[in-house]
Design a protein around this motif. Structure first.
Motif, PDB file in Angstrom:
ATOM      1  N   ILE A  33      -1.440  18.816 -36.462  1.00  9.69           N
ATOM      2  CA  ILE A  33      -2.707  18.076 -36.379  1.00  9.69           C
ATOM      3  C   ILE A  33      -3.206  17.585 -37.728  1.00  9.69           C
ATOM      4  O   ILE A  33      -4.282  17.011 -37.818  1.00  9.69           O
ATOM      5  CB  ILE A  33      -3.804  18.892 -35.656  1.00  9.69           C
ATOM      6  CG1 ILE A  33      -4.190  20.141 -36.436  1.00  9.69           C
ATOM      7  CG2 ILE A  33      -3.373  19.224 -34.237  1.00  9.69           C
ATOM      8  CD1 ILE A  33      -5.429  20.847 -35.893  1.00  9.69           C
ATOM      9  N   ASN A  84      -9.118  17.378 -35.932  1.00  4.32           N
ATOM     10  CA  ASN A  84      -9.408  17.530 -34.507  1.00  4.32           C
ATOM     11  C   ASN A  84      -9.293  16.194 -33.773  1.00  4.32           C
ATOM     12  O   ASN A  84      -8.813  16.138 -32.635  1.00  4.32           O
ATOM     13  CB  ASN A  84     -10.798  18.132 -34.306  1.00  4.32           C
ATOM     14  CG  ASN A  84     -10.875  19.549 -34.820  1.00  4.32           C
ATOM     15  OD1 ASN A  84      -9.875  20.252 -34.885  1.00  4.32           O
ATOM     16  ND2 ASN A  84     -12.060  19.981 -35.191  1.00  4.32           N
ATOM     17  N   MET A  87      -5.604  15.501 -33.420  1.00 10.53           N
ATOM     18  CA  MET A  87      -5.047  16.282 -32.331  1.00 10.53           C
ATOM     19  C   MET A  87      -5.351  15.621 -30.988  1.00 10.53           C
ATOM     20  O   MET A  87      -4.463  15.477 -30.138  1.00 10.53           O
ATOM     21  CB  MET A  87      -5.608  17.705 -32.339  1.00 10.53           C
ATOM     22  CG  MET A  87      -5.036  18.577 -31.235  1.00 10.53           C
ATOM     23  SD  MET A  87      -5.749  20.220 -31.183  1.00 10.53           S
ATOM     24  CE  MET A  87      -7.345  19.865 -30.451  1.00 10.53           C
ATOM     25  N   ALA A  88      -6.583  15.201 -30.798  1.00  8.03           N
ATOM     26  CA  ALA A  88      -6.967  14.565 -29.534  1.00  8.03           C
ATOM     27  C   ALA A  88      -6.155  13.289 -29.310  1.00  8.03           C
ATOM     28  O   ALA A  88      -5.656  13.045 -28.202  1.00  8.03           O
ATOM     29  CB  ALA A  88      -8.464  14.268 -29.524  1.00  8.03           C
ATOM     30  N   TRP A  91      -2.446  14.271 -28.567  1.00  7.86           N
ATOM     31  CA  TRP A  91      -2.294  14.891 -27.253  1.00  7.86           C
ATOM     32  C   TRP A  91      -2.485  13.878 -26.136  1.00  7.86           C
ATOM     33  O   TRP A  91      -1.856  13.975 -25.095  1.00  7.86           O
ATOM     34  CB  TRP A  91      -3.268  16.056 -27.095  1.00  7.86           C
ATOM     35  CG  TRP A  91      -2.872  17.280 -27.869  1.00  7.86           C
ATOM     36  CD1 TRP A  91      -1.940  17.375 -28.865  1.00  7.86           C
ATOM     37  CD2 TRP A  91      -3.397  18.593 -27.710  1.00  7.86           C
ATOM     38  NE1 TRP A  91      -1.868  18.656 -29.340  1.00  7.86           N
ATOM     39  CE2 TRP A  91      -2.751  19.427 -28.647  1.00  7.86           C
ATOM     40  CE3 TRP A  91      -4.369  19.141 -26.885  1.00  7.86           C
ATOM     41  CZ2 TRP A  91      -3.039  20.780 -28.763  1.00  7.86           C
ATOM     42  CZ3 TRP A  91      -4.661  20.494 -27.000  1.00  7.86           C
ATOM     43  CH2 TRP A  91      -3.993  21.304 -27.929  1.00  7.86           C
ATOM     44  N   THR A  92      -3.349  12.894 -26.349  1.00  8.19           N
ATOM     45  CA  THR A  92      -3.573  11.866 -25.335  1.00  8.19           C
ATOM     46  C   THR A  92      -2.312  11.029 -25.142  1.00  8.19           C
ATOM     47  O   THR A  92      -1.974  10.653 -24.027  1.00  8.19           O
ATOM     48  CB  THR A  92      -4.753  10.954 -25.741  1.00  8.19           C
ATOM     49  OG1 THR A  92      -5.921  11.769 -25.830  1.00  8.19           O
ATOM     50  CG2 THR A  92      -4.984   9.855 -24.737  1.00  8.19           C
ATOM     51  N   LEU A 101      -5.392  19.885 -21.023  1.00  5.05           N
ATOM     52  CA  LEU A 101      -5.392  20.016 -22.489  1.00  5.05           C
ATOM     53  C   LEU A 101      -5.769  18.699 -23.158  1.00  5.05           C
ATOM     54  O   LEU A 101      -6.463  18.694 -24.170  1.00  5.05           O
ATOM     55  CB  LEU A 101      -4.028  20.490 -22.990  1.00  5.05           C
ATOM     56  CG  LEU A 101      -3.734  21.974 -22.828  1.00  5.05           C
ATOM     57  CD1 LEU A 101      -2.314  22.289 -23.290  1.00  5.05           C
ATOM     58  CD2 LEU A 101      -4.741  22.812 -23.596  1.00  5.05           C
ATOM     59  N   ARG A 102      -5.287  17.591 -22.583  1.00  6.31           N
ATOM     60  CA  ARG A 102      -5.653  16.288 -23.149  1.00  6.31           C
ATOM     61  C   ARG A 102      -7.153  16.054 -23.044  1.00  6.31           C
ATOM     62  O   ARG A 102      -7.787  15.621 -24.009  1.00  6.31           O
ATOM     63  CB  ARG A 102      -4.882  15.168 -22.457  1.00  6.31           C
ATOM     64  CG  ARG A 102      -3.411  15.154 -22.853  1.00  6.31           C
ATOM     65  CD  ARG A 102      -2.712  13.954 -22.331  1.00  6.31           C
ATOM     66  NE  ARG A 102      -2.147  14.291 -21.025  1.00  6.31           N
ATOM     67  CZ  ARG A 102      -1.712  13.422 -20.146  1.00  6.31           C
ATOM     68  NH1 ARG A 102      -1.777  12.139 -20.386  1.00  6.31           N
ATOM     69  NH2 ARG A 102      -1.192  13.815 -19.012  1.00  6.31           N
ATOM     70  N   SER A 105      -9.046  18.438 -25.434  1.00  5.07           N
ATOM     71  CA  SER A 105      -8.995  18.088 -26.853  1.00  5.07           C
ATOM     72  C   SER A 105     -10.137  17.149 -27.244  1.00  5.07           C
ATOM     73  O   SER A 105     -10.622  17.194 -28.372  1.00  5.07           O
ATOM     74  CB  SER A 105      -7.640  17.469 -27.216  1.00  5.07           C
ATOM     75  OG  SER A 105      -7.475  16.195 -26.629  1.00  5.07           O
ATOM     76  N   TYR A 106     -10.585  16.323 -26.304  1.00  5.65           N
ATOM     77  CA  TYR A 106     -11.730  15.449 -26.575  1.00  5.65           C
ATOM     78  C   TYR A 106     -13.054  16.169 -26.351  1.00  5.65           C
ATOM     79  O   TYR A 106     -14.013  15.966 -27.086  1.00  5.65           O
ATOM     80  CB  TYR A 106     -11.672  14.173 -25.721  1.00  5.65           C
ATOM     81  CG  TYR A 106     -10.762  13.146 -26.317  1.00  5.65           C
ATOM     82  CD1 TYR A 106     -11.184  12.344 -27.365  1.00  5.65           C
ATOM     83  CD2 TYR A 106      -9.464  12.993 -25.854  1.00  5.65           C
ATOM     84  CE1 TYR A 106     -10.342  11.411 -27.941  1.00  5.65           C
ATOM     85  CE2 TYR A 106      -8.611  12.064 -26.421  1.00  5.65           C
ATOM     86  CZ  TYR A 106      -9.051  11.278 -27.459  1.00  5.65           C
ATOM     87  OH  TYR A 106      -8.209  10.361 -28.024  1.00  5.65           O
ATOM     88  N   ARG A 108     -13.636  19.127 -26.952  1.00  6.35           N
ATOM     89  CA  ARG A 108     -13.825  20.071 -28.056  1.00  6.35           C
ATOM     90  C   ARG A 108     -14.468  19.413 -29.280  1.00  6.35           C
ATOM     91  O   ARG A 108     -15.090  20.092 -30.098  1.00  6.35           O
ATOM     92  CB  ARG A 108     -12.450  20.642 -28.352  1.00  6.35           C
ATOM     93  CG  ARG A 108     -12.105  20.958 -29.707  1.00  6.35           C
ATOM     94  CD  ARG A 108     -10.733  21.596 -29.740  1.00  6.35           C
ATOM     95  NE  ARG A 108     -10.730  22.463 -30.878  1.00  6.35           N
ATOM     96  CZ  ARG A 108      -9.976  22.295 -31.927  1.00  6.35           C
ATOM     97  NH1 ARG A 108      -9.108  21.316 -31.939  1.00  6.35           N
ATOM     98  NH2 ARG A 108     -10.058  23.086 -32.941  1.00  6.35           N
ATOM     99  N   LEU A 109     -14.334  18.113 -29.419  1.00  9.05           N
ATOM    100  CA  LEU A 109     -14.861  17.417 -30.601  1.00  9.05           C
ATOM    101  C   LEU A 109     -16.362  17.627 -30.800  1.00  9.05           C
ATOM    102  O   LEU A 109     -16.800  17.919 -31.921  1.00  9.05           O
ATOM    103  CB  LEU A 109     -14.513  15.930 -30.560  1.00  9.05           C
ATOM    104  CG  LEU A 109     -13.024  15.602 -30.657  1.00  9.05           C
ATOM    105  CD1 LEU A 109     -12.794  14.104 -30.495  1.00  9.05           C
ATOM    106  CD2 LEU A 109     -12.434  16.108 -31.950  1.00  9.05           C
TER     107      LEU A 109
END
Length: 126
Positions: A33, A84, A87-88, A91-92, A101-102, A105-106, A108-109
């Motif tokens: 990441i 972060n 990573m998003a 992962w997308t 998880l995809r 990941s968003y 979590r921002l």
């Protein structure tokens, strides 16, 4: 038996110390990441950020350095936001990554906001 609820200082310090240690115990996910625009090896950035998290977590844990630690934690949470976001984005694009998880990941921002405000509260309350 009842247990006392951990304080904001204990939670924030523990989070940073634990996350920092994980940069050394399992560095590969952190390497992935590191924003592609950063120069040098992703592993170097993983270790540098791990040292920063451990140092800031220790500063928060110590009453003498807690005020500075709170400020540094807020700045650190801002500084790691690009990782972060990276990573998003990665992962997308990864169709093998489970959908939950995809999406996560968003989701979590925005969690960076309470982390930053918590760090600033620790600074103020020190």
């Amino acid at each position: 038996m009842s247990f006392a609820r951990p304080s904001r200082v204990q939670l924030l310090s523990g989070l940073l110390l634990g996350a920092g240690a994980m940069h050394f115990a399992a560095p590969k996910p952190y390497d992935k990441i590191v924003p592609h625009a950063l120069p040098g090896s992703p592993r170097t950035w993983t270790y540098v950020s791990g040292v920063a998290e451990i140092g800031v977590g220790a500063a928060i844990a110590m009453p003498r350095t807690r005020r500075l630690g709170g400020l540094l934690a807020a700045l650190l949470f801002i500084a790691v936001l690009p990782a972060n976001v990276q990573m998003a984005a990665d992962w997308t694009r990864n169709e093998k990554m489970p959908l939950w998880l995809r999406i996560g990941s968003y989701l979590r921002l925005p969690l960076q906001i309470p982390l930053i405000t918590s760090a600033l509260k620790v600074r103020r309350e020190a």
